[in-house]
Design a protein around this motif. Structure first.
Motif, PDB file in Angstrom:
ATOM      1  N   ASP A   1       1.256  -1.149  -0.082  1.00 17.60           N
ATOM      2  CA  ASP A   1      -0.192  -0.214   0.296  1.00 17.60           C
ATOM      3  C   ASP A   1       0.727   1.345  -0.205  1.00 17.60           C
ATOM      4  N   PRO A   2       1.114   2.137  -1.245  1.00 16.47           N
ATOM      5  CA  PRO A   2       2.132   3.091  -1.571  1.00 16.47           C
ATOM      6  C   PRO A   2       1.969   4.306  -0.043  1.00 16.47           C
ATOM      7  N   GLU A   3       0.282   4.485   0.084  1.00 17.13           N
ATOM      8  CA  GLU A   3       0.234   5.144   1.779  1.00 17.13           C
ATOM      9  C   GLU A   3       1.177   5.326   2.806  1.00 17.13           C
ATOM     10  N   LYS A   4       0.459   3.520   3.220  1.00 17.94           N
ATOM     11  CA  LYS A   4       1.708   3.684   5.028  1.00 17.94           C
ATOM     12  C   LYS A   4       3.138   3.693   4.404  1.00 17.94           C
ATOM     13  N   ILE A   5       3.139   3.737   3.158  1.00 16.69           N
ATOM     14  CA  ILE A   5       4.977   3.678   3.792  1.00 16.69           C
ATOM     15  C   ILE A   5       5.521   4.802   3.104  1.00 16.69           C
ATOM     16  N   GLY A   6       4.540   5.846   2.645  1.00 13.61           N
ATOM     17  CA  GLY A   6       4.449   7.306   2.521  1.00 13.61           C
ATOM     18  C   GLY A   6       4.160   7.996   1.076  1.00 13.61           C
ATOM     19  N   TYR A   7       4.526   7.672   0.210  1.00 10.77           N
ATOM     20  CA  TYR A   7       3.831   8.022  -1.204  1.00 10.77           C
ATOM     21  C   TYR A   7       1.853   7.670  -1.074  1.00 10.77           C
ATOM     22  N   GLU A   8       2.174   9.573  -0.817  1.00 10.87           N
ATOM     23  CA  GLU A   8       0.669   9.716  -0.469  1.00 10.87           C
ATOM     24  C   GLU A   8       0.137  10.464  -2.105  1.00 10.87           C
ATOM     25  N   THR A   9       0.856  10.711  -3.101  1.00 13.33           N
ATOM     26  CA  THR A   9      -0.243  11.049  -4.071  1.00 13.33           C
ATOM     27  C   THR A   9       0.166   9.736  -4.928  1.00 13.33           C
ATOM     28  N   CYS A  10      -1.151   9.898  -5.572  1.00 12.09           N
ATOM     29  CA  CYS A  10      -0.963   9.173  -7.132  1.00 12.09           C
ATOM     30  C   CYS A  10      -1.674  10.282  -7.982  1.00 12.09           C
ATOM     31  N   ALA A  11      -0.480   9.706  -9.922  1.00 13.48           N
ATOM     32  CA  ALA A  11      -0.910  10.215 -10.161  1.00 13.48           C
ATOM     33  C   ALA A  11      -0.171  10.049 -12.046  1.00 13.48           C
ATOM     34  N   TYR A  12      -1.872  10.211 -12.577  1.00 16.53           N
ATOM     35  CA  TYR A  12      -1.620   9.948 -14.206  1.00 16.53           C
ATOM     36  C   TYR A  12      -0.787  10.306 -15.375  1.00 16.53           C
ATOM     37  N   ILE A  13      -0.020  10.635 -15.718  1.00 13.77           N
ATOM     38  CA  ILE A  13       0.492  11.550 -16.154  1.00 13.77           C
ATOM     39  C   ILE A  13       0.601  10.773 -18.247  1.00 13.77           C
ATOM     40  N   GLY A  14      -0.198  12.071 -18.983  1.00 19.56           N
ATOM     41  CA  GLY A  14       0.098  11.417 -20.090  1.00 19.56           C
ATOM     42  C   GLY A  14       1.164  12.552 -21.192  1.00 19.56           C
ATOM     43  N   LEU A  15       2.151  11.659 -21.497  1.00 24.41           N
ATOM     44  CA  LEU A  15       3.064  12.067 -22.028  1.00 24.41           C
ATOM     45  C   LEU A  15       2.860  12.271 -23.716  1.00 24.41           C
ATOM     46  N   TYR A  16       3.411  14.010 -24.037  1.00 22.43           N
ATOM     47  CA  TYR A  16       3.784  13.993 -25.209  1.00 22.43           C
ATOM     48  C   TYR A  16       5.548  14.098 -25.865  1.00 22.43           C
ATOM     49  N   LEU A  17       6.072  13.394 -26.426  1.00 21.32           N
ATOM     50  CA  LEU A  17       7.172  13.545 -27.326  1.00 21.32           C
ATOM     51  C   LEU A  17       7.137  14.170 -28.062  1.00 21.32           C
ATOM     52  N   LYS A  18       8.582  14.864 -27.644  1.00 20.01           N
ATOM     53  CA  LYS A  18       8.927  15.843 -29.259  1.00 20.01           C
ATOM     54  C   LYS A  18       9.125  15.203 -30.089  1.00 20.01           C
ATOM     55  N   ASP A  19      10.011  13.656 -29.860  1.00 19.38           N
ATOM     56  CA  ASP A  19       9.862  12.996 -31.323  1.00 19.38           C
ATOM     57  C   ASP A  19       9.897  11.534 -30.855  1.00 19.38           C
ATOM     58  N   PRO A  20       8.342  10.723 -31.873  1.00 18.12           N
ATOM     59  CA  PRO A  20       7.707   9.768 -30.851  1.00 18.12           C
ATOM     60  C   PRO A  20       8.581   8.706 -31.104  1.00 18.12           C
ATOM     61  N   ALA A  21       9.302   8.644 -32.619  1.00 14.36           N
ATOM     62  CA  ALA A  21      10.359   7.553 -32.852  1.00 14.36           C
ATOM     63  C   ALA A  21      11.092   7.698 -31.517  1.00 14.36           C
ATOM     64  N   GLN A  22      10.796   7.885 -30.459  1.00 11.99           N
ATOM     65  CA  GLN A  22      12.073   7.260 -29.396  1.00 11.99           C
ATOM     66  C   GLN A  22      11.502   6.911 -28.447  1.00 11.99           C
ATOM     67  N   PHE A  23      10.375   6.307 -28.760  1.00 14.13           N
ATOM     68  CA  PHE A  23       9.377   5.684 -27.380  1.00 14.13           C
ATOM     69  C   PHE A  23      10.005   4.394 -27.174  1.00 14.13           C
ATOM     70  N   ASP A  24      11.454   3.541 -27.423  1.00 15.51           N
ATOM     71  CA  ASP A  24      11.870   3.332 -26.625  1.00 15.51           C
ATOM     72  C   ASP A  24      12.794   3.156 -26.070  1.00 15.51           C
ATOM     73  N   THR A  25      13.312   4.262 -25.585  1.00 15.07           N
ATOM     74  CA  THR A  25      14.420   5.178 -25.110  1.00 15.07           C
ATOM     75  C   THR A  25      14.001   5.712 -24.233  1.00 15.07           C
ATOM     76  N   VAL A  26      13.061   6.183 -24.263  1.00 15.26           N
ATOM     77  CA  VAL A  26      12.153   6.826 -23.316  1.00 15.26           C
ATOM     78  C   VAL A  26      12.081   5.717 -22.703  1.00 15.26           C
ATOM     79  N   THR A  27      10.825   4.874 -22.897  1.00 16.98           N
ATOM     80  CA  THR A  27      10.954   3.612 -22.102  1.00 16.98           C
ATOM     81  C   THR A  27      12.098   2.734 -21.016  1.00 16.98           C
ATOM     82  N   GLU A  28      13.096   3.056 -21.670  1.00 15.02           N
ATOM     83  CA  GLU A  28      14.284   2.299 -20.819  1.00 15.02           C
ATOM     84  C   GLU A  28      14.288   3.497 -19.819  1.00 15.02           C
ATOM     85  N   GLU A  29      14.298   4.817 -19.697  1.00 16.60           N
ATOM     86  CA  GLU A  29      14.719   5.511 -19.190  1.00 16.60           C
ATOM     87  C   GLU A  29      13.173   5.722 -18.184  1.00 16.60           C
TER      88      GLU A  29
END
Length: 160
Positions: free
Chosen positions: A60-88
């Motif tokens: 349970d993330p809250e029980k160990i101090g992570y009180e904020t859950c967020a979903y983030i939509g990412l727009y890539l400058k270069d969509p061909a970088q999916f694999d590189t961004v995923t690895e990062e």
């Protein structure tokens, strides 16, 4: 690998272990009216086929101090970088899910942060350097539903 054929015994096993991953195989065997060895073999088969993907303890993330859950939509400058961004993204421990999606975002991630200040630092210091043109953040106040996929008459399901 496509959809696998399951029989009624597989379904019953899946229902029972989805409800309680720690249920003893012998208890499953008794409920299914088969031997413990048969259950063990079925579980191995379901693992081998990739239908079962292990078992885990859920923290349970809250029980160990992570009180904020967020979903983030990412727009890539270069969509061909999916694999590189995923690895990062894999190197950022607060990122717990990453999806390639249809629609407006190139990628959609779920993260946990200790608080809003921590969330801001993750976005600014860890996500922006990945080559984002921009991002959109949605903060979750409360997870109302979380469950396993229903195991409902898969053996006789012909809706393909």
């Amino acid at each position: 690998m496509g959809r696998q054929q399951l029989d009624s015994l597989d379904e019953k096993i899946l229902r029972m272990i989805a409800e309680n991953a720690r249920i003893p195989f012998l208890e499953v065997a008794r409920a299914c009216n088969v031997s413990g060895a048969a259950i063990h073999q079925r579980i191995q088969k379901l693992n081998y086929l990739g239908i079962l993907k292990g078992s885990e303890f859920i923290i349970d993330p809250e029980k160990i101090g992570y009180e904020t859950c967020a979903y983030i939509g990412l727009y890539l400058k270069d969509p061909a970088q999916f694999d590189t961004v995923t690895e990062e993204l894999k190197k950022i421990p607060e990122v717990v899910e990453c999806h390639f999606t249809t629609g407006q975002y190139d990628m959609f991630i779920k993260i946990y942060a200790k608080n809003n200040h921590h969330l801001l630092s993750i976005i600014h210091d860890k996500l922006q350097p990945l080559g984002l043109s921009r991002s959109e953040t949605i903060i979750s106040f409360h997870e109302a539903i979380k469950r396993q996929m229903p195991i409902a008459d898969l053996a006789n399901d012909d809706d393909e």
